[in-house]
Design an enzyme around this catalytic site. Structure first.
Site, PDB file in Angstrom:
ATOM      1  N   ASN A 133      13.640  -2.270   4.473  1.00  0.00           N
ATOM      2  CA  ASN A 133      14.336  -2.875   3.343  1.00  0.00           C
ATOM      3  C   ASN A 133      14.865  -1.752   2.435  1.00  0.00           C
ATOM      4  OD1 ASN A 133      15.118  -4.217   1.025  1.00  0.00           O
ATOM      5  ND2 ASN A 133      13.545  -5.805   1.287  1.00  0.00           N
ATOM      6  N   LYS A 160      -3.955  -1.108  15.833  1.00  0.00           N
ATOM      7  CA  LYS A 160      -4.580  -0.205  14.867  1.00  0.00           C
ATOM      8  C   LYS A 160      -5.618   0.709  15.531  1.00  0.00           C
ATOM      9  CE  LYS A 160      -2.119  -1.254  11.341  1.00  0.00           C
ATOM     10  NZ  LYS A 160      -1.325  -0.265  10.594  1.00  0.00           N
ATOM     11  N   THR A 219      -2.263  -7.278  -0.995  1.00  0.00           N
ATOM     12  CA  THR A 219      -0.847  -6.868  -1.025  1.00  0.00           C
ATOM     13  C   THR A 219       0.002  -8.061  -0.599  1.00  0.00           C
ATOM     14  OG1 THR A 219      -0.758  -6.230   1.290  1.00  0.00           O
ATOM     15  CG2 THR A 219      -1.468  -4.534  -0.257  1.00  0.00           C
ATOM     16  N   TYR A 225      -2.682  -7.010  16.715  1.00  0.00           N
ATOM     17  CA  TYR A 225      -2.788  -6.157  15.532  1.00  0.00           C
ATOM     18  C   TYR A 225      -4.002  -5.245  15.654  1.00  0.00           C
ATOM     19  CZ  TYR A 225      -3.339  -4.728  10.642  1.00  0.00           C
ATOM     20  OH  TYR A 225      -3.479  -3.982   9.498  1.00  0.00           O
ATOM     21  N   SER A 276      -6.378   0.660  10.195  1.00  0.00           N
ATOM     22  CA  SER A 276      -7.021  -0.506   9.592  1.00  0.00           C
ATOM     23  C   SER A 276      -8.447  -0.558  10.120  1.00  0.00           C
ATOM     24  CB  SER A 276      -6.288  -1.784  10.006  1.00  0.00           C
ATOM     25  OG  SER A 276      -7.064  -2.917   9.662  1.00  0.00           O
ATOM     26  N   LEU A 299       0.831  -1.203   0.000  1.00  0.00           N
ATOM     27  CA  LEU A 299       0.000   0.000   0.000  1.00  0.00           C
ATOM     28  C   LEU A 299       0.866   1.253   0.000  1.00  0.00           C
ATOM     29  CD1 LEU A 299      -2.705  -1.027   2.664  1.00  0.00           C
ATOM     30  CD2 LEU A 299      -2.690  -1.430   0.197  1.00  0.00           C
TER      31      LEU A 299
HETATM   32  N1  LIG Z   1      -2.982  -5.228   3.246  1.00  0.00           N
HETATM   33  C1  LIG Z   1      -4.102  -5.034   3.922  1.00  0.00           C
HETATM   34  O1  LIG Z   1      -5.111  -5.715   3.711  1.00  0.00           O
HETATM   35  C2  LIG Z   1      -4.166  -3.970   4.964  1.00  0.00           C
HETATM   36  C3  LIG Z   1      -5.413  -3.650   5.497  1.00  0.00           C
HETATM   37  C4  LIG Z   1      -5.504  -2.662   6.462  1.00  0.00           C
HETATM   38  C5  LIG Z   1      -4.366  -2.002   6.868  1.00  0.00           C
HETATM   39  N2  LIG Z   1      -3.160  -2.336   6.343  1.00  0.00           N
HETATM   40  C6  LIG Z   1      -1.995  -1.616   6.830  1.00  0.00           C
HETATM   41  O2  LIG Z   1      -1.361  -0.968   5.755  1.00  0.00           O
HETATM   42  C7  LIG Z   1       0.045  -0.895   5.987  1.00  0.00           C
HETATM   43  C8  LIG Z   1       0.801  -1.484   4.795  1.00  0.00           C
HETATM   44  O3  LIG Z   1       0.388  -2.825   4.620  1.00  0.00           O
HETATM   45  P1  LIG Z   1       0.851  -3.656   3.340  1.00  0.00           P
HETATM   46  O4  LIG Z   1      -0.199  -4.657   3.100  1.00  0.00           O
HETATM   47  O5  LIG Z   1       1.265  -2.743   2.253  1.00  0.00           O
HETATM   48  O6  LIG Z   1       2.125  -4.410   3.941  1.00  0.00           O
HETATM   49  P2  LIG Z   1       3.470  -4.913   3.223  1.00  0.00           P
HETATM   50  O7  LIG Z   1       4.033  -5.962   4.129  1.00  0.00           O
HETATM   51  O8  LIG Z   1       3.217  -5.272   1.812  1.00  0.00           O
HETATM   52  O9  LIG Z   1       4.403  -3.619   3.279  1.00  0.00           O
HETATM   53  C9  LIG Z   1       4.837  -3.106   4.497  1.00  0.00           C
HETATM   54  C10 LIG Z   1       6.136  -2.350   4.285  1.00  0.00           C
HETATM   55  O10 LIG Z   1       6.545  -1.838   5.566  1.00  0.00           O
HETATM   56  C11 LIG Z   1       7.914  -2.112   5.747  1.00  0.00           C
HETATM   57  N3  LIG Z   1       8.228  -2.259   7.155  1.00  0.00           N
HETATM   58  C12 LIG Z   1       7.833  -3.260   7.987  1.00  0.00           C
HETATM   59  N4  LIG Z   1       8.367  -3.075   9.202  1.00  0.00           N
HETATM   60  C13 LIG Z   1       9.113  -1.952   9.155  1.00  0.00           C
HETATM   61  C14 LIG Z   1       9.918  -1.264  10.087  1.00  0.00           C
HETATM   62  N5  LIG Z   1      10.088  -1.723  11.333  1.00  0.00           N
HETATM   63  N6  LIG Z   1      10.548  -0.132   9.695  1.00  0.00           N
HETATM   64  C15 LIG Z   1      10.397   0.324   8.417  1.00  0.00           C
HETATM   65  N7  LIG Z   1       9.672  -0.296   7.490  1.00  0.00           N
HETATM   66  C16 LIG Z   1       9.037  -1.430   7.847  1.00  0.00           C
HETATM   67  C17 LIG Z   1       8.148  -3.432   4.982  1.00  0.00           C
HETATM   68  O11 LIG Z   1       9.524  -3.626   4.671  1.00  0.00           O
HETATM   69  C18 LIG Z   1       7.259  -3.247   3.770  1.00  0.00           C
HETATM   70  O12 LIG Z   1       7.941  -2.610   2.721  1.00  0.00           O
HETATM   71  C19 LIG Z   1       0.290  -1.641   7.292  1.00  0.00           C
HETATM   72  O13 LIG Z   1       0.359  -0.708   8.336  1.00  0.00           O
HETATM   73  C20 LIG Z   1      -0.937  -2.508   7.434  1.00  0.00           C
HETATM   74  O14 LIG Z   1      -1.217  -2.816   8.775  1.00  0.00           O
HETATM   75  C21 LIG Z   1      -3.034  -3.314   5.391  1.00  0.00           C
END
Ligand SMILES: NC(=O)c1ccc[n+]([C@@H]2O[C@H](COP(=O)([O-])OP(=O)(O)OC[C@H]3O[C@@H](n4cnc5c(N)ncnc54)[C@H](O)[C@@H]3O)[C@@H](O)[C@H]2O)c1
Length: 304
Positions: free
Chosen positions: A78, A212, A243, A208, A193, A57
């Site tokens: 990363n 949130k 994702t 989690y 979230s 995202l």
């Molecule tokens: N995917 C979903 O369905 C969803 C739904 C609701 C909320 N979210 C929230 O959206 C956000 C992004 O989710 P996503 O699905 O893109 O996840 P993802 O795992 O695809 O991407 C997360 C990114 O955050 C980075 N990251 C993780 N820990 C870190 C740290 N300690 N320091 C710096 N960077 C760090 C990772 O390297 C990665 O690039 C999250 O906060 C997640 O909780 C996701």
């Protein structure tokens, strides 16, 4: 007895809804528009930091900010992926634009958002790379894990809280300190979230969900405290989005995908692109009077 409506088909299966609207619309005089959107939605002149912007995202929201005219600093654990994301975005911009004067500055930075000292270090690095000008923050770094609540490993509990909650806090505080010092307004968008408001089923993820809820309430708390400095703080709460984070979960438990879709009124999981408009709006001057708000982008999940 009529059949129960399938997800995503409410309007078609309820004849009273269709019947209550006129079948022909009054003809409208065509209006010629020079600009495709309101100027206040533009992010030109703004510099945004996006945590977790290397993928998922965060990456797609970074793309939206760049397309809307912002310079960006991508922060991620990363560093290599963040660097690749930055050069991909720059190449994409060049392939779609010819105006070299408007070439965005896109930088990448490796940092662990859960480490306060690392956040301070990287924030100074970002300011140096962007001419001491940063006014926008999007916090997307985060993780989700599933364990039954009574078996959640204590070290993992501490880690998820430190990334999702503390990481959001540290970056927000770093930007607020900067904006207060330079007496400039700014905008922050926290990625919460829908799990901050509801309890997902069937997968167990109590920490989690709690993290949130904390992110959402941090946004409200900061919004009130920093309104006096012209700093707006809002929260986007996505529903189930496709994702890497959710793909990993679905690889292990494919049956979950069907369950999630069936619980979402629009009948599908979200595409990361579904967040583009929301993040641009809340970051832009179009949302000048919007602070402490939560924008749910969840296909209607939380209203059922
Ligand atoms: N995917 C979903 O369905 C969803 C739904 C609701 C909320 N979210 C929230 O959206 C956000 C992004 O989710 P996503 O699905 O893109 O996840 P993802 O795992 O695809 O991407 C997360 C990114 O955050 C980075 N990251 C993780 N820990 C870190 C740290 N300690 N320091 C710096 N960077 C760090 C990772 O390297 C990665 O690039 C999250 O906060 C997640 O909780 C996701």
């Amino acid at each position: 007895m009529s059949e129960a409506p399938k997800p995503g088909s409410y309007a078609q299966t309820d004849p009273t809804i269709v019947a209550s609207y006129p079948t022909t619309l009054p003809s409208a005089t065509p209006v010629s528009r020079k600009k495709p959107t309101l100027a206040s939605f533009s992010l030109e002149g703004k510099t945004a930091v996006i945590t977790g912007g290397a993928r998922g995202l965060g990456y797609v929201m970074t793309q939206a900010l760049v397309e809307s005219g912002a310079d960006v600093a991508i922060v991620d654990l990363n560093g290599d992926e963040a660097a690749k994301a930055a050069s991909r975005l720059l190449e994409q911009w060049k392939s779609e634009n010819t105006d070299a004067d408007k070439l965005p500055v896109i930088t990448s930075h490796k940092a662990d958002v859960s480490n306060a000292a690392d956040v301070d270090r990287v924030f100074a690095e970002i300011l140096a790379a962007h001419n001491n000008h940063v006014d926008t923050l999007v916090t997307s770094a985060g993780l989700c894990e599933n364990f039954p609540a009574e078996q959640y490993p204590p070290d993992r509990l501490q880690y998820i809280m430190s990334v999702n909650v503390n990481g959001t806090y540290y970056f927000a505080a770093a930007l607020a300190k900067h904006l207060i010092a330079v007496k400039k307004p700014g905008s922050m968008v926290f990625i919460g979230s829908m799990s901050g408001a509801i309890v997902n089923i069937p997968q167990p993820q109590a920490p989690y969900n709690a993290s949130k809820a904390a992110v959402r309430h941090l946004a409200s708390s900061f919004a009130v405290e920093w309104a006096q400095y012209g700093i707006r703080v809002n929260c986007i709460s996505p529903g189930y989005m496709l994702t890497d984070l959710t793909k990993r979960i679905l690889e292990e438990r494919p049956e979950l995908g069907e369950k999630w879709r069936s619980l979402t009124p629009v009948g599908r999981m979200g595409d990361p692109k579904d967040l583009m408009g929301a993040v641009v709006y809340l970051s832009s001057d179009a949302a000048g009077f919007v602070t402490g708000a939560e924008l749910r982008v969840d296909g209607g999940y939380t209203v059922t």
